[in-house]
Scaffold this motif. Structure first.
Motif, short mmCIF file in Angstrom:
data_model
loop_
_atom_site.label_atom_id
_atom_site.label_comp_id
_atom_site.label_asym_id
_atom_site.label_seq_id
_atom_site.Cartn_x
_atom_site.Cartn_y
_atom_site.Cartn_z
N ASP A 210 61.23 35.96 32.83
CA ASP A 210 60.05 36.68 32.20
C ASP A 210 60.29 38.34 32.73
O ASP A 210 59.81 38.13 33.96
CB ASP A 210 58.82 35.80 32.35
N ALA A 211 60.33 39.06 31.71
CA ALA A 211 60.43 40.52 32.11
C ALA A 211 58.88 40.72 32.93
O ALA A 211 58.67 41.80 33.59
CB ALA A 211 60.69 41.39 31.21
N LYS A 212 57.72 40.26 32.37
CA LYS A 212 56.50 40.44 32.85
C LYS A 212 56.30 40.10 34.31
O LYS A 212 55.13 40.40 34.83
CB LYS A 212 55.57 40.05 31.77
N PHE A 213 57.08 39.00 34.71
CA PHE A 213 56.69 38.34 35.88
C PHE A 213 57.10 39.63 37.02
O PHE A 213 58.22 39.99 37.07
CB PHE A 213 57.35 37.23 36.08
N SER A 214 56.35 39.58 38.11
CA SER A 214 56.61 40.63 39.12
C SER A 214 56.34 39.60 40.50
O SER A 214 55.30 39.16 40.68
CB SER A 214 55.54 41.86 39.28
N ILE A 215 57.37 39.58 41.23
CA ILE A 215 57.16 38.71 42.61
C ILE A 215 56.35 39.45 43.49
O ILE A 215 55.62 38.79 44.14
CB ILE A 215 58.51 38.40 43.25
N SER A 216 56.31 40.90 43.36
CA SER A 216 55.35 41.71 44.44
C SER A 216 54.01 41.30 44.03
O SER A 216 53.26 41.06 44.88
CB SER A 216 55.63 42.90 44.13
N ASP A 217 53.67 41.22 42.61
CA ASP A 217 52.27 40.82 42.35
C ASP A 217 51.97 39.28 42.70
O ASP A 217 50.85 39.05 42.89
CB ASP A 217 52.01 40.95 40.96
N TRP A 218 52.82 38.52 42.45
CA TRP A 218 52.63 37.10 42.76
C TRP A 218 52.33 36.91 44.22
O TRP A 218 51.43 36.42 44.58
CB TRP A 218 53.92 36.34 42.29
N MET A 219 53.19 37.53 45.21
CA MET A 219 53.03 37.60 46.76
C MET A 219 51.58 38.27 46.74
O MET A 219 51.16 37.81 47.95
CB MET A 219 54.11 37.99 47.30
N GLY A 220 51.36 39.42 46.16
CA GLY A 220 50.15 40.15 46.65
C GLY A 220 49.03 39.37 46.45
O GLY A 220 47.97 39.69 47.18
N SER A 221 48.89 38.33 45.34
CA SER A 221 47.76 37.68 45.43
C SER A 221 47.55 36.37 46.11
O SER A 221 46.78 35.28 46.08
CB SER A 221 47.40 37.26 43.72
N ALA A 222 48.66 36.01 46.92
CA ALA A 222 48.82 35.00 47.81
C ALA A 222 48.45 35.24 49.22
O ALA A 222 47.98 36.43 49.88
CB ALA A 222 50.18 34.42 48.08
N PHE A 223 47.92 34.20 49.95
CA PHE A 223 47.67 34.22 51.54
C PHE A 223 48.62 33.64 52.19
O PHE A 223 48.46 32.19 52.09
CB PHE A 223 46.12 34.04 51.75
N GLN A 224 49.49 34.32 52.61
CA GLN A 224 50.52 33.42 53.75
C GLN A 224 51.27 32.77 52.55
O GLN A 224 51.73 33.17 51.79
CB GLN A 224 50.12 32.67 54.85
N ALA A 225 51.38 31.57 52.71
CA ALA A 225 52.36 30.49 51.81
C ALA A 225 51.49 30.14 50.89
O ALA A 225 52.00 29.70 49.69
CB ALA A 225 52.87 29.52 52.48
N THR A 232 40.44 36.41 44.08
CA THR A 232 39.07 36.25 44.38
C THR A 232 38.95 37.35 45.50
O THR A 232 39.67 37.33 46.63
CB THR A 232 38.41 34.84 44.89
N ASP A 233 37.72 37.90 45.70
CA ASP A 233 37.31 38.58 46.69
C ASP A 233 36.72 37.93 47.73
O ASP A 233 36.06 37.04 47.70
CB ASP A 233 36.22 39.82 46.22
N VAL A 234 37.26 38.30 48.91
CA VAL A 234 36.84 37.33 50.32
C VAL A 234 36.32 38.42 51.32
O VAL A 234 37.13 39.64 51.52
CB VAL A 234 38.13 36.34 50.75
N SER A 235 35.38 37.98 52.00
CA SER A 235 34.86 38.64 53.17
C SER A 235 34.76 37.83 54.27
O SER A 235 34.06 36.79 54.29
CB SER A 235 33.58 39.44 52.80
N ILE A 236 35.29 37.88 55.44
CA ILE A 236 35.03 37.29 56.62
C ILE A 236 34.65 38.07 57.71
O ILE A 236 35.19 39.18 58.06
CB ILE A 236 36.49 36.65 57.01
N LYS A 237 33.53 37.55 58.47
CA LYS A 237 33.26 38.50 59.68
C LYS A 237 33.79 37.83 60.98
O LYS A 237 33.75 36.42 60.98
CB LYS A 237 31.75 38.36 59.80
N LYS A 270 41.62 40.48 48.85
CA LYS A 270 41.63 39.82 47.36
C LYS A 270 42.83 38.90 47.58
O LYS A 270 43.99 39.41 47.50
CB LYS A 270 41.51 40.78 46.41
N THR A 271 42.74 37.54 47.25
CA THR A 271 43.59 36.66 47.56
C THR A 271 43.29 35.23 46.58
O THR A 271 42.05 35.12 46.18
CB THR A 271 43.96 36.24 48.78
#
Length: 313
Positions: A210-225, A232-237, A270-271
């Motif tokens: 799929d030419a539209k699939f971007s591994i960098s975008d996929w990994m960018g929305s992940a948190f670690q594995a 989703t927007d996440v905020s941690i104090k 955001k993850t």
């Protein structure tokens, strides 16, 4: 090198003749000659009668691979790190590669590998053993755009499933290997822990990436594995003490740090990997508090209550 070639052809080259034919300064020629003598051990002598250089030892050979101290150190470090992060299943292949490269290095080597091992140590993470052949098969399937049949253990359900996937990418997280593939069973891209694959086969069936699939975008929305669902927007104090450790590392590509007057901070990112975020936050105990989203905050509260129940609190 041209100096070596002309010496072997019995041309008795010197700085004047070489600088003219190569159109460089005499200083450049002398620097090259000095490097050959001092770093490569070349037995270059000057013949006053012929007015040029020659080898006093005709058996000397220009090294096939010239290695500097810094390059050898970098090579050693890469070998030691790779042995730990590629996984023990690939150690034999790695050792074979090291031996082949070492045999190609001739001439003086200024850093001894055994000595270096007494200067540096590496502590490996707790790895889940991955099948070496599976990694190689997955690599070939990705390269050839061929589908894979896998028998996979879904740990959260405690059962095996069989599925056909289109492999796109291998990702190593803290030493463990993950396959990112389009899962025909779920009709979506999924992440599979390679060590949970009980069996696999490369299928003759080809697929078009799929030419539209971007591994960098996929990994960018992940948190670690863990990629999880929609980002989703996440905020941690983090309190002032824990904040000192949080500042030291880059936890996510999207992160933004909001510093507070008392030394604490709020980490914004955001993850979609909220499950991994929850496990990460809870390891800091009272030093971390999820502010948003509310669903993640509630999951942490429920988990803390459950842990309290285990200890009879």
């Amino acid at each position: 090198m041209e100096i070596d070639r002309r010496i072997r052809d019995d041309e008795y080259p010197n700085a004047n003749r070489l600088s003219k034919s190569l159109e460089v300064s005499r200083r450049v020629i002398f620097n090259d000659r000095d490097f050959m003598i001092n770093r490569l051990g070349a037995p270059i002598e000057f013949d006053r009668v012929r007015g040029g250089w020659y080898y006093s030892d005709k058996t000397w050979v220009l090294p096939g691979m010239i290695v500097t101290e810094g390059e050898l150190l970098a090579f050693f470090l890469s070998v030691e790190i790779s042995k730990r992060y590629l996984g023990t299943s690939l150690e034999s292949s790695l050792r074979s590669a090291v031996e082949k490269i070492s045999k190609g290095v001739k001439g003086p080597v200024t850093v001894d590998m055994d000595t270096l091992r007494s200067h540096y140590t590496f502590s490996a993470p707790m790895l889940i053993s991955a099948n070496e052949q599976f990694l190689l098969d997955i690599h070939h399937a990705i390269y050839g755009s061929q589908c894979l049949w896998i028998r996979y253990y879904a740990a959260y359900r405690g059962e095996y499933t069989e599925r056909t996937v289109m492999p796109y990418h291998l990702n190593n997280v803290r030493g463990d290997w993950y396959l990112i593939a389009f899962d025909k069973l779920r009709n979506e891209f999924r992440t599979f822990l390679v060590s949970r694959i009980e069996n696999l086969k490369i299928l003759p069936e080809k697929f078009i990436r799929d030419a539209k699939f971007s591994i960098s975008d996929w990994m960018g929305s992940a948190f670690q594995a863990d990629r999880g669902g929609e980002a989703t927007d996440v905020s941690i104090k983090f309190n002032a003490v824990t904040a000192r450790y949080i500042r030291e590392r880059n936890w996510h590509a999207s992160q933004k740090v909001e510093e507070l007057e008392d030394g604490s901070l709020i980490l914004h990112l955001k993850t979609g990997g909220l499950g991994e975020v929850k496990r990460w936050v809870l390891q800091y105990g009272s030093g971390a508090e999820v502010l948003s989203p509310e669903s993640l905050r509630q999951e942490c509260i429920d988990e803390i209550k459950s842990v309290a129940g285990v200890y009879g609190i």
